[in-house]
Write a protein that holds these residues in place. Structure first.
Motif, short mmCIF file in Angstrom:
data_model
loop_
_atom_site.label_atom_id
_atom_site.label_comp_id
_atom_site.label_asym_id
_atom_site.label_seq_id
_atom_site.Cartn_x
_atom_site.Cartn_y
_atom_site.Cartn_z
N ALA A 15 65.88 53.99 5.43
CA ALA A 15 64.59 53.31 5.39
C ALA A 15 64.58 52.26 4.28
O ALA A 15 64.04 51.16 4.47
CB ALA A 15 63.47 54.33 5.17
N GLY A 16 65.19 52.57 3.13
CA GLY A 16 65.21 51.63 2.01
C GLY A 16 65.93 50.34 2.33
O GLY A 16 65.47 49.25 1.98
N ASP A 17 67.08 50.44 3.00
CA ASP A 17 67.81 49.23 3.37
C ASP A 17 67.08 48.43 4.43
O ASP A 17 67.03 47.20 4.39
CB ASP A 17 69.21 49.59 3.86
N LEU A 18 66.49 49.12 5.41
CA LEU A 18 65.77 48.42 6.47
C LEU A 18 64.51 47.74 5.93
O LEU A 18 64.11 46.68 6.44
CB LEU A 18 65.42 49.38 7.60
N ALA A 19 63.88 48.32 4.91
CA ALA A 19 62.72 47.67 4.29
C ALA A 19 63.09 46.29 3.76
O ALA A 19 62.32 45.33 3.91
CB ALA A 19 62.17 48.54 3.16
N ARG A 20 64.27 46.18 3.19
CA ARG A 20 64.71 44.90 2.67
C ARG A 20 65.15 43.95 3.78
O ARG A 20 64.98 42.74 3.67
CB ARG A 20 65.83 45.14 1.66
N GLU A 21 65.67 44.50 4.84
CA GLU A 21 66.08 43.68 5.98
C GLU A 21 64.89 43.11 6.73
O GLU A 21 64.86 41.93 7.09
CB GLU A 21 66.93 44.53 6.94
N TYR A 22 63.87 43.94 6.96
CA TYR A 22 62.74 43.51 7.78
C TYR A 22 61.52 43.10 6.96
O TYR A 22 60.57 42.53 7.51
CB TYR A 22 62.33 44.65 8.72
N GLY A 23 61.49 43.44 5.67
CA GLY A 23 60.41 42.99 4.81
C GLY A 23 59.19 43.89 4.75
O GLY A 23 58.15 43.49 4.22
N PHE A 24 59.28 45.12 5.24
CA PHE A 24 58.13 46.02 5.14
C PHE A 24 58.17 46.79 3.82
O PHE A 24 59.19 46.82 3.12
CB PHE A 24 58.05 46.98 6.33
N THR A 25 57.05 47.40 3.49
CA THR A 25 56.93 48.18 2.26
C THR A 25 56.38 49.56 2.58
O THR A 25 55.92 49.83 3.70
CB THR A 25 55.98 47.52 1.25
N ASP A 26 56.40 50.42 1.58
CA ASP A 26 55.72 51.70 1.68
C ASP A 26 54.21 51.45 1.55
O ASP A 26 53.77 50.33 1.29
CB ASP A 26 56.23 52.65 0.59
N VAL A 27 53.42 52.50 1.72
CA VAL A 27 51.96 52.35 1.71
C VAL A 27 51.43 51.85 0.38
O VAL A 27 50.33 51.29 0.32
CB VAL A 27 51.28 53.68 2.09
N ASP A 28 52.20 52.03 -0.70
CA ASP A 28 51.76 51.57 -2.02
C ASP A 28 52.30 50.20 -2.38
O ASP A 28 52.16 49.74 -3.52
CB ASP A 28 52.14 52.59 -3.10
N GLY A 29 52.96 49.53 -1.42
CA GLY A 29 53.48 48.18 -1.67
C GLY A 29 54.88 48.14 -2.26
O GLY A 29 55.45 47.06 -2.40
N ARG A 30 55.44 49.31 -2.59
CA ARG A 30 56.80 49.34 -3.14
C ARG A 30 57.83 49.37 -2.01
O ARG A 30 57.51 49.61 -0.85
CB ARG A 30 56.99 50.57 -4.03
N GLN A 31 59.08 49.15 -2.37
CA GLN A 31 60.21 49.32 -1.46
C GLN A 31 61.20 50.29 -2.12
O GLN A 31 62.16 49.88 -2.75
CB GLN A 31 60.91 47.98 -1.18
N PRO A 32 60.95 51.60 -1.99
CA PRO A 32 61.86 52.57 -2.61
C PRO A 32 63.31 52.37 -2.15
O PRO A 32 63.56 52.03 -0.99
CB PRO A 32 61.30 53.92 -2.13
#
Length: 278
Positions: A252-269
């Motif tokens: 999930a962490g790598d895909l967040a950086r690939e697609y640009g989404f964040t967790d509910v608090d705005g972070r990208q763990p």
């Protein structure tokens, strides 16, 4: 991440935890989601945990999608057959299967013990029958619907820590088997336009984790919400070039950086790592 209106998904083990979060995020994107589990309203969940298939379906619909709750024990082949026969009858096809049902935690309310394998009681049925085989059989019955549509995705949710040993032999072997299963399914499904991946979250604040925290508080700084994993799944299924990922073990962490989404608090763990000293 785009919209998933018109997409049909099955999320197994979706009455709580990661499965519920994945189903809800898919609902936010407009998908029709069949949520499965063994617990119905009025019944008692394993270990007394909250949630039912009816509650999960309502959560999907309230989020903006169409939620359909189906009582299904994924260790019972007749239940699985009936589930996918219903999807075919009602929807005519399938775009996404998320294999999230997992029986390996039952009876381990305080977490899996990190002890030598020869001292552990057998948890074979929970890990391999209610875990690995459940995913295999669900995939086997879902695949024809995906192949007929000529596109789609199978996601096996797993635990992974950059190849480090997960400190419980049954658990480690079972989760590794799910990753290898995704690799093999990807190889066979690619000619039909269907992708398969293994997808690992980090340390999620599920109901089970938070119950353990309530009993004996610990630092939650390294945790993430289950919705982070849900957003990863939604990003993958919305990607028209998802075959580029097929067969891979993703986080999930790598895909967040690939697609640009964040967790509910705005972070990208970051992708999960086992803390030093554990």
């Amino acid at each position: 991440m785009g919209t998933l209106g018109g997409k049909v998904a099955v999320v197994t083990g979706a009455t709580r935890g990661a499965g519920l979060a994945i189903a809800r995020v898919l609902g936010e994107q407009g998908a029709t989601v069949y949520v499965t589990g063994r617990t119905t309203r009025g019944g008692r969940a394993p270990d007394g945990m909250p949630g039912s298939v009816e509650d999960a379906a309502e959560a999907v619909s309230q989020a903006g999608g169409v939620g359909i709750g189906v009582r299904c024990d994924h260790t019972v082949e007749a239940d699985i057959q009936a589930l996918f026969a219903r999807v075919r009858r009602e929807q005519g096809g399938l775009d996404l299967l998320v294999n999230n049902a997992w029986g390996g935690y039952e009876g381990a309310a305080s977490g899996l013990p990190m002890e030598p394998f020869w001292t552990l009681p057998s948890s074979w049925d929970g890990m391999f029958v209610a875990g690995v085989r459940a995913a295999f059989d669900s995939s086997r019955h879902a695949a024809p619907l995906l192949v007929e549509r000529g596109r789609g995705l199978i996601v096996n949710t797993i635990a992974w820590a950059h190849g480090e040993y997960l400190r419980h032999l049954y658990y480690d072997v079972a989760k590794s088997a799910l990753a290898r299963m995704a690799y093999g399914m990807a190889w066979e499904l690619r000619p039909h336009g269907v992708a398969a991946v293994a997808l690992a979250p980090g340390w999620m604040r599920t109901e089970r984790v938070m119950a353990a925290h309530d009993a004996a508080p610990f630092n939650l700084d390294a945790t993430e919400s289950p919705a982070y994993l849900g957003r990863a799944v939604a990003a993958l299924v919305a990607d028209t070039d998802v075959l580029r990922w097929s067969g891979q073990l993703l986080t999930a962490g790598d895909l967040a950086r690939e697609y640009g989404f964040t967790d509910v608090d705005g972070r990208q763990p970051e992708p999960f790592r086992i803390p030093a000293g554990v």
